[in-house]
Design an enzyme around this catalytic site. Structure first.
Site, PDB file in Angstrom:
ATOM      1  N   ASP A   1      -3.227  -2.939  -2.586  1.00 22.59           N
ATOM      2  CA  ASP A   1      -4.280  -1.937  -2.638  1.00 22.59           C
ATOM      3  C   ASP A   1      -4.108  -1.072  -3.895  1.00 22.59           C
ATOM      4  O   ASP A   1      -3.026  -1.013  -4.488  1.00 22.59           O
ATOM      5  CB  ASP A   1      -4.213  -1.047  -1.382  1.00 22.59           C
ATOM      6  N   ASN A   2      -5.208  -0.415  -4.324  1.00 22.42           N
ATOM      7  CA  ASN A   2      -5.165   0.632  -5.356  1.00 22.42           C
ATOM      8  C   ASN A   2      -4.786   0.153  -6.753  1.00 22.42           C
ATOM      9  O   ASN A   2      -4.113   0.881  -7.494  1.00 22.42           O
ATOM     10  CB  ASN A   2      -4.198   1.753  -4.941  1.00 22.42           C
TER      11      ASN A   2
ATOM     12  N   GLU B   1     -11.349   4.234  -0.971  1.00 25.51           N
ATOM     13  CA  GLU B   1     -11.741   4.577   0.398  1.00 25.51           C
ATOM     14  C   GLU B   1     -12.565   5.869   0.443  1.00 25.51           C
ATOM     15  O   GLU B   1     -12.216   6.869  -0.179  1.00 25.51           O
ATOM     16  CB  GLU B   1     -10.505   4.708   1.304  1.00 25.51           C
TER      17      GLU B   1
ATOM     18  N   LYS C   1       2.942   3.239  -5.672  1.00 26.90           N
ATOM     19  CA  LYS C   1       2.373   2.216  -6.574  1.00 26.90           C
ATOM     20  C   LYS C   1       3.412   1.703  -7.572  1.00 26.90           C
ATOM     21  O   LYS C   1       3.394   0.535  -7.931  1.00 26.90           O
ATOM     22  CB  LYS C   1       1.141   2.779  -7.299  1.00 26.90           C
TER      23      LYS C   1
ATOM     24  N   ASP D   1       0.849  -1.202   0.000  1.00 29.06           N
ATOM     25  CA  ASP D   1       0.000   0.000   0.000  1.00 29.06           C
ATOM     26  C   ASP D   1       0.876   1.241   0.000  1.00 29.06           C
ATOM     27  O   ASP D   1       0.480   2.294   0.509  1.00 29.06           O
ATOM     28  CB  ASP D   1      -0.906  -0.014   1.235  1.00 29.06           C
TER      29      ASP D   1
HETATM   30  O1  LIG Z   1      -0.210   6.948  -2.704  1.00 31.58           O
HETATM   31  C1  LIG Z   1      -0.832   6.215  -1.973  1.00 31.58           C
HETATM   32  N1  LIG Z   1      -0.218   5.498  -1.019  1.00 31.58           N
HETATM   33  C2  LIG Z   1       1.241   5.613  -0.855  1.00 31.58           C
HETATM   34  C3  LIG Z   1       1.590   6.869  -0.029  1.00 31.58           C
HETATM   35  C4  LIG Z   1       3.073   7.103   0.089  1.00 31.58           C
HETATM   36  C5  LIG Z   1       3.805   5.877   0.621  1.00 31.58           C
HETATM   37  C6  LIG Z   1       5.166   6.278   1.136  1.00 31.58           C
HETATM   38  N2  LIG Z   1       5.889   5.058   1.433  1.00 31.58           N
HETATM   39  C7  LIG Z   1       5.676   4.234   2.487  1.00 31.58           C
HETATM   40  C8  LIG Z   1       6.591   3.203   2.356  1.00 31.58           C
HETATM   41  N3  LIG Z   1       7.326   3.409   1.252  1.00 31.58           N
HETATM   42  C9  LIG Z   1       6.904   4.544   0.681  1.00 31.58           C
HETATM   43  C10 LIG Z   1      -2.332   6.157  -2.079  1.00 31.58           C
HETATM   44  C11 LIG Z   1      -2.992   7.185  -2.751  1.00 31.58           C
HETATM   45  C12 LIG Z   1      -4.389   7.197  -2.857  1.00 31.58           C
HETATM   46  C13 LIG Z   1      -5.075   8.301  -3.572  1.00 31.58           C
HETATM   47  C14 LIG Z   1      -6.331   8.098  -4.139  1.00 31.58           C
HETATM   48  C15 LIG Z   1      -6.993   9.135  -4.794  1.00 31.58           C
HETATM   49  C16 LIG Z   1      -6.382  10.371  -4.883  1.00 31.58           C
HETATM   50  F1  LIG Z   1      -7.025  11.381  -5.503  1.00 31.58           F
HETATM   51  C17 LIG Z   1      -5.128  10.576  -4.329  1.00 31.58           C
HETATM   52  C18 LIG Z   1      -4.472   9.543  -3.673  1.00 31.58           C
HETATM   53  C19 LIG Z   1      -5.143   6.165  -2.260  1.00 31.58           C
HETATM   54  C20 LIG Z   1      -4.490   5.136  -1.593  1.00 31.58           C
HETATM   55  O2  LIG Z   1      -5.192   4.115  -1.017  1.00 31.58           O
HETATM   56  C21 LIG Z   1      -3.091   5.113  -1.498  1.00 31.58           C
HETATM   57  O3  LIG Z   1      -2.501   4.072  -0.838  1.00 31.58           O
HETATM   58 MG   LIG Z   2      -3.945   2.514  -0.533  1.00 34.38          MG
END
Ligand SMILES: O=C(NCCCCCn1ccnc1)c1cc(-c2ccc(F)cc2)cc(O)c1O
Ligand SMILES: [Mg+2]
Length: 214
Positions: free
Chosen positions: A169-170, A199, A144, A141
């Site tokens: 996820d996603n 979500e 991506k 998660d």
């Molecule tokens: O980017 C996401 N997650 C990663 C965040 C950074 C991880 C950092 N990290 C941690 C460990 N190694 C690196 C994410 C984004 C969205 C979303 C959906 C719609 C929208 F308009 C904008 C965003 C929905 C999710 O469910 C997500 O998971």
């Molecule tokens: Mg997610």
């Protein structure tokens, strides 16, 4: 300095949740993010798919990439058997103290280890530094575009065994096309797609389960 959205989520949990009750922490976050400020927790709808997959895996050692505020760490850890543990990798240092506090309020700090850093740096350390033999369950998660390379890295580091279950996820939104291309074309994985919704939104999304066949 103005508080962050993540700090406001913690405030809401700290004020409204029942200490030591994971369900009440999850409900509090879902209410706050559903009604006031959207946030990228896996949420209550996709959370059911996560719950079912964790129950199927019944992991002794689980890994999560993308801790954020700790919502999915709580969803996973609340289902773990005694002595089972969750390792959760987070890159953003701002999120870590907030996730730790929220996991503490849920009463699950003993089961969850948050590791700060880049997944590609931490994965090769899991065996020696974190005393992992193999991973029974992995929840992807995080960034991506890291899903595919990190899955390959998990294989290369010998961290997957026959029957290890990955859940991502996603898959639709924001999307992880390289991961889907990799995992579905690799005969070592049995893949299942779960169409669902982003979500707290009426936007289509999906989760992908991939069982490693060794
Ligand atoms: O980017 C996401 N997650 C990663 C965040 C950074 C991880 C950092 N990290 C941690 C460990 N190694 C690196 C994410 C984004 C969205 C979303 C959906 C719609 C929208 F308009 C904008 C965003 C929905 C999710 O469910 C997500 O998971
Ligand atoms: Mg997610």
């Amino acid at each position: 300095m103005d508080q962050s959205k993540e700090q406001r989520i913690l405030n809401s949990v700290s004020y409204n949740a029942v200490k030591g009750d994971p369900e009440s922490v999850l409900n509090c976050i879902d209410k706050y993010c559903g009604q006031y400020e959207w946030a990228m927790n896996v949420g209550d709808e996709k959370g059911i798919i996560l719950d079912k997959t964790v129950e199927e895996a019944d992991p002794t050692v689980a890994l999560e990439m993308g801790t954020y505020c700790g919502y999915s760490a709580i969803r996973i850890a609340r289902l773990l058997k005694p002595n089972a543990r969750l390792l959760s990798i987070e890159f953003n240092p701002e999120f870590i103290p907030i996730a730790k506090e929220i996991i503490e309020i849920a009463g699950l700090s003993e089961k969850v280890t948050i590791i700060e850093g880049h997944s590609q740096d931490i994965i090769p350390q899991l065996k020696k530094k974190y005393e992992v033999e193999t991973l029974d369950f992995v929840f992807l998660d995080h960034w991506k575009e890291r899903y595919a390379p990190d899955t390959i890295l998990l294989e290369e580091c010998g961290l997957l065994r026959k029957g290890s279950i990955l859940l991502a996820d996603n898959i639709v939104y924001p999307g992880a096309p390289e991961f889907i291309k990799y995992i579905r074309s690799n005969s070592r994985y049995e893949c299942t797609s779960y169409p669902t919704f982003l979500e707290y939104m009426k936007v289509e999304d999906a989760m992908e389960k991939a069982v490693y066949m060794g």
